[in-house]
Design an enzyme around this catalytic site. Structure first.
Site, PDB file in Angstrom:
ATOM      1  N   ASP A   1       0.878  -1.162   0.000  1.00 57.95           N
ATOM      2  CA  ASP A   1       0.000   0.000   0.000  1.00 57.95           C
ATOM      3  C   ASP A   1       0.924   1.223   0.000  1.00 57.95           C
ATOM      4  O   ASP A   1       1.665   1.446   0.971  1.00 57.95           O
ATOM      5  CB  ASP A   1      -0.864  -0.029   1.267  1.00 57.95           C
ATOM      6  CG  ASP A   1      -1.804   1.169   1.329  1.00 57.95           C
ATOM      7  OD1 ASP A   1      -1.530   2.210   0.684  1.00 57.95           O
ATOM      8  OD2 ASP A   1      -2.821   1.069   2.048  1.00 57.95           O
TER       9      ASP A   1
ATOM     10  N   ASP B   1      -7.608   5.222  -9.064  1.00 52.53           N
ATOM     11  CA  ASP B   1      -9.034   5.007  -8.806  1.00 52.53           C
ATOM     12  C   ASP B   1      -9.634   6.310  -8.279  1.00 52.53           C
ATOM     13  O   ASP B   1      -9.135   6.860  -7.293  1.00 52.53           O
ATOM     14  CB  ASP B   1      -9.208   3.890  -7.767  1.00 52.53           C
ATOM     15  CG  ASP B   1      -8.662   2.562  -8.297  1.00 52.53           C
ATOM     16  OD1 ASP B   1      -8.866   2.279  -9.486  1.00 52.53           O
ATOM     17  OD2 ASP B   1      -8.025   1.826  -7.521  1.00 52.53           O
TER      18      ASP B   1
HETATM   19  C1  LIG Z   1      -7.218   2.120 -12.275  1.00 55.03           C
HETATM   20  S1  LIG Z   1      -5.808   1.173 -11.925  1.00 55.03           S
HETATM   21  C2  LIG Z   1      -4.557   1.922 -12.966  1.00 55.03           C
HETATM   22  C3  LIG Z   1      -3.395   1.019 -13.195  1.00 55.03           C
HETATM   23  C4  LIG Z   1      -2.292   1.574 -14.114  1.00 55.03           C
HETATM   24  N1  LIG Z   1      -1.699   2.786 -13.562  1.00 55.03           N
HETATM   25  C5  LIG Z   1      -2.815   1.796 -15.496  1.00 55.03           C
HETATM   26  O1  LIG Z   1      -2.865   2.963 -15.938  1.00 55.03           O
HETATM   27  O2  LIG Z   1      -3.165   0.803 -16.164  1.00 55.03           O
HETATM   28  C6  LIG Z   1      -5.350   1.794 -10.309  1.00 55.03           C
HETATM   29  C7  LIG Z   1      -4.307   0.931  -9.642  1.00 55.03           C
HETATM   30  O3  LIG Z   1      -3.958   1.520  -8.399  1.00 55.03           O
HETATM   31  C8  LIG Z   1      -3.754   0.467  -7.462  1.00 55.03           C
HETATM   32  N2  LIG Z   1      -3.857   1.032  -6.101  1.00 55.03           N
HETATM   33  C9  LIG Z   1      -4.965   1.530  -5.514  1.00 55.03           C
HETATM   34  N3  LIG Z   1      -4.690   1.940  -4.253  1.00 55.03           N
HETATM   35  C10 LIG Z   1      -3.363   1.680  -4.046  1.00 55.03           C
HETATM   36  C11 LIG Z   1      -2.469   1.878  -2.945  1.00 55.03           C
HETATM   37  N4  LIG Z   1      -2.898   2.418  -1.783  1.00 55.03           N
HETATM   38  N5  LIG Z   1      -1.176   1.519  -3.088  1.00 55.03           N
HETATM   39  C12 LIG Z   1      -0.734   0.958  -4.247  1.00 55.03           C
HETATM   40  N6  LIG Z   1      -1.531   0.759  -5.323  1.00 55.03           N
HETATM   41  C13 LIG Z   1      -2.822   1.107  -5.232  1.00 55.03           C
HETATM   42  C14 LIG Z   1      -4.819  -0.545  -7.830  1.00 55.03           C
HETATM   43  O4  LIG Z   1      -4.552  -1.842  -7.320  1.00 55.03           O
HETATM   44  C15 LIG Z   1      -4.790  -0.480  -9.348  1.00 55.03           C
HETATM   45  O5  LIG Z   1      -3.882  -1.407  -9.899  1.00 55.03           O
END
Ligand SMILES: C[S@@+](CC[C@H](N)C(=O)[O-])C[C@H]1O[C@@H](n2cnc3c(N)ncnc32)[C@H](O)[C@@H]1O
Length: 231
Positions: free
Chosen positions: A108, A130
């Site tokens: 995280d 997100d």
């Molecule tokens: C909508 S996806 C976008 C993925 C990538 N950046 C793309 O453009 O294809 C958002 C990503 O953020 C990750 N994510 C969300 N909260 C997170 C956190 N606190 N720490 C690390 N990753 C996180 C999710 O697991 C997901 O893979």
């Protein structure tokens, strides 16, 4: 399209040797309680050299970062995500190209801040985070005041926090927050879908673009040292 659907992938974990090379686990409980039991996020510690370091927060399946790493062999790249299967896929892509300058961290990102040394990063990428518009989801957003503070601290002079999103409302909120923050050189714009384009696109960027949705980009640059002194 519901974002959740995108998470349903069948991806086997990498073999032990590949995982040792490309994947670092930072389980939440230990990271929260004893962050310094993990290595700091720096080129000397993670790659054994002093090359510039760029990170991607929420790297998903890693296409964007693997592309950057293959195009920029003189720099190092670290991607963070909490979604295991996405990271397995990212690791597989890195291994298939035998990339020597990339690492993925299962963590995280909001717990990783204590491991980022001051004035050390060349860039922080945040692509298609997100948007979490519901009240309980907002708390989980990656782009917040803390991210601005920690980015400002950990970026080197002239380093950038580069954000892209397909979500207009989230984009406007991020821009407003950055402007209120007042420490950054800000640039922003809109990128229209262009199917012929060849620049690196992440999984989500390809998806939204194929649906004809524009992407909003926001670059926050930490002012060069001279201009910071001049103020
Ligand atoms: C909508 S996806 C976008 C993925 C990538 N950046 C793309 O453009 O294809 C958002 C990503 O953020 C990750 N994510 C969300 N909260 C997170 C956190 N606190 N720490 C690390 N990753 C996180 C999710 O697991 C997901 O893979």
């Amino acid at each position: 399209m519901p974002r959740k659907k995108l998470g349903r992938m069948r991806v086997p974990p990498p073999d032990e040797q590949t995982a040792r090379r490309y994947l670092l686990w930072m389980p939440g409980k230990r990271l929260y309680e004893q962050p310094h039991s993990f290595p700091e996020i720096s080129s000397p510690t993670l790659f054994g050299n002093r090359r510039p370091l760029e990170i991607e927060v929420g790297c998903g399946t890693g296409e964007f970062l693997c592309h950057l790493a293959s195009q920029n062999p003189d720099a190092n790249f670290v991607g963070f995500d909490i979604h295991k299967k996405s990271l397995y896929k990212a690791v597989r892509t890195a291994a298939s190209q035998d990339l020597p300058n990339i690492l993925f961290v299962s963590a995280d990102f909001r717990l990783v801040y204590p491991l980022l040394p001051d004035s050390s990063l060349r860039a922080i990428h945040l692509r298609f985070p997100d948007p979490g518009m519901k009240p309980r989801e907002r708390k989980k957003r990656l782009f917040d005041r803390r991210l601005l503070d920690e980015s400002f601290r950990s970026l080197q002079s002239s380093g950038c926090l580069l954000v892209v999103t397909d979500h207009r409302e989230y984009f406007e909120e991020m821009l407003a927050l950055a402007r209120r923050d007042g420490r950054w050189l800000i640039s922003n714009g809109v990128k229209k879908p262009s199917p012929d384009e060849e620049r690196p696109v992440s999984r989500f960027e390809r998806l939204w673009m194929s649906r004809g949705r524009p992407a909003f980009w926001l670059t926050l640059q930490k002012p060069p040292r001279e201009s910071a002194h001049a103020r």
